[in-house]
Design an enzyme around this catalytic site. Sequence first.
Site, PDB file in Angstrom:
ATOM      1  N   CYS A 158      12.729   5.960 -21.588  1.00 50.34           N
ATOM      2  CA  CYS A 158      13.912   5.622 -20.769  1.00 50.34           C
ATOM      3  C   CYS A 158      13.988   4.163 -20.321  1.00 50.34           C
ATOM      4  O   CYS A 158      15.064   3.710 -19.929  1.00 50.34           O
ATOM      5  CB  CYS A 158      14.035   6.558 -19.566  1.00 50.34           C
ATOM      6  N   HIS A 216      -1.441  14.061   6.750  1.00 56.82           N
ATOM      7  CA  HIS A 216      -2.610  14.774   7.264  1.00 56.82           C
ATOM      8  C   HIS A 216      -2.258  15.555   8.516  1.00 56.82           C
ATOM      9  O   HIS A 216      -1.401  15.141   9.305  1.00 56.82           O
ATOM     10  CB  HIS A 216      -3.724  13.777   7.608  1.00 56.82           C
ATOM     11  N   SER A 220      -2.464   8.507  -1.455  1.00 57.14           N
ATOM     12  CA  SER A 220      -2.536   9.928  -1.830  1.00 57.14           C
ATOM     13  C   SER A 220      -1.269  10.698  -1.474  1.00 57.14           C
ATOM     14  O   SER A 220      -1.066  11.811  -1.955  1.00 57.14           O
ATOM     15  CB  SER A 220      -3.726  10.607  -1.146  1.00 57.14           C
ATOM     16  N   CYS A 271       5.913  10.381 -20.475  1.00 57.11           N
ATOM     17  CA  CYS A 271       5.927   9.187 -21.347  1.00 57.11           C
ATOM     18  C   CYS A 271       5.926   7.897 -20.536  1.00 57.11           C
ATOM     19  O   CYS A 271       5.929   6.810 -21.096  1.00 57.11           O
ATOM     20  CB  CYS A 271       7.082   9.239 -22.338  1.00 57.11           C
ATOM     21  N   THR A 307       0.823  -1.217   0.000  1.00 61.63           N
ATOM     22  CA  THR A 307       0.000   0.000   0.000  1.00 61.63           C
ATOM     23  C   THR A 307       0.856   1.266   0.000  1.00 61.63           C
ATOM     24  O   THR A 307       0.430   2.306  -0.512  1.00 61.63           O
ATOM     25  CB  THR A 307      -0.930  -0.030   1.233  1.00 61.63           C
ATOM     26  N   THR A 308       2.048   1.170   0.560  1.00 62.08           N
ATOM     27  CA  THR A 308       2.919   2.344   0.659  1.00 62.08           C
ATOM     28  C   THR A 308       3.246   2.951  -0.701  1.00 62.08           C
ATOM     29  O   THR A 308       3.569   4.135  -0.794  1.00 62.08           O
ATOM     30  CB  THR A 308       4.200   1.949   1.437  1.00 62.08           C
TER      31      THR A 308
END
Length: 483
Positions: free
Chosen positions: A451, A50, A46, A446, A41-42
């Site tokens: 790359c 907070h 978002s 891109c 999840t890390t």
Amino acid sequence: MNYDVAIIGCGVTGAAIAYELSKYNLRTVVLEAENDVASGTTKANSGIIHAGYDPKPGTLMARLNRTGNHEAHEICKKLDVKVSWCGSFVCAFDENDDKTVRKLYERGLENQIPELEILNADAVHSLEKNLSEKVTSALYAKTAGVVSPWELALAFAEVAVLNQVELKRNFFVSKISKIEKEKCNPQYNSAYSITSKNGETVNASFVINAAGVYADDIHSLVAKPQYEIKPSRGQYYLLDHEAKDLVSHVIFQCPSNGTKGILVSPTCHGNIIVGPDAVSTEKDDLSVTKEGLSQVAALAKKSVPSINLGLSIRNFSGVRANSNIDDFIIEEVPEAKGFIDFAGIKSPGLSAACAMGSEALSLLEKAGLHIESKKTFIDERHHIRFAELTPEEKEKLTKENPAYGRVICRCETITEGEIIAALNSPIKPVSVDGIKRRTNAGMGRCQGGFCSPRVIDLLIKSGIPPEQITQDKNGSYIIMEAL
Ligand SMILES: Cc1cc2nc3c(=O)[nH]c(=O)nc-3n(C[C@H](O)[C@H](O)[C@H](O)COP(=O)(O)OP(=O)(O)OC[C@H]3O[C@@H](n4cnc5c(N)ncnc54)[C@H](O)[C@@H]3O)c2cc1C
């Protein structure tokens, strides 16, 4: 091999705990199922630190969010982690929302969050020009920020490894047995043997379970189930740098559906992130759907009507470790002495990360761990971000090392020198996305189209056989032998 402490999982929680333990003369090992740090999840959230007005007062989430936010200022500086303390707004669109904003403000005061203010419509619009005219008021939290979540985890883990913590990657824990303490360290009253899917075993006197959405499965290897992780998926758009001036604060709507509401936010890399929704899902389901993304787009337009989602360069999703307990589950497991859960680490887990280490240490000490400070502890980390240097600094560096004069990722101006430095860092990346997480190569417009072959070439030159190079997780091979 015998250790004092084994940490299962190297997301931001496990990495933060490893960093804290590396300050002491302990034998610590981190066991990570994947081929890199921050693979759960890390790496998909978002990225908001907070302020801490949202969690219910009195909960672990409230306390650790407040402390984590405070600690993050110094830690990000010391460990050279990209962060921007831009502040956040929770916007109201009608009288009901105005009441919610007032409630969040009061909750923030109860949680002892500094620098909170309720702004009227004029004040909000003077700070954010592109915000909907329908916004009637907003909670302004000046202490909120945006961070690179995977970089924070990497920084913790790299410094821990520099300070002799052992990291075992590709160690998928599949079995944990209680063993006699004499088989590990007789001075402690607990001992566990932990075995990987591949049959490798380590012994440890204490175990930290920081396995993210799989923490309930790990818990069940040593004790009766006490909680259940019920994941929910959140989907996002990531917009190109061209959109970067759209908003300069994190823009939330009022919380709904158990989430903090759809946000439109700058990222610390100069993009705009939009999302997430919340859909019940399986632990390993990282799909994005047309319906989910359309819903996210519609809600984002409510906050910022002029948003151009045509500037999206990537869609992705992350999975929340929601549980049937409405708080983080951080405790020694009653039936398993010396075994400590860090479970249900949903949002604000990233915000709380910088407080997780000291929380773990105090629980470990309560469980009997003896600690002694390390005299040689190295508490810093630096890396070169070529694009951010002055022209004079760039010239000097390029003269000293011509690899910094060769641009590999054109979108983000990432040089060969930075990629080679990443390949020589304490936790060597083994995949194209591992390089991306450490340098930003492939993060631009891109998305690695230009790359990736050059990055693959550098991975091969670093000694990784071509057929073993992956895009990201194990099995995502890129190069195949011709049939
Ligand atoms: C959509 C979304 C948005 C979010 N936004 C925010 C935000 O803005 N701010 C905020 O504060 N929080 C946010 N969060 C929450 C935050 O991302 C998490 O709280 C945090 O990343 C959890 O980190 P972790 O280390 O506990 O878990 P993870 O990052 O999932 O790490 C767990 C690790 O354990 C490993 N593992 C699992 N099983 C095993 C095994 N059997 N053996 C060995 N290793 C194993 C995994 O591979 C993984 O690396 C958000 C979450 C989501 C999903």
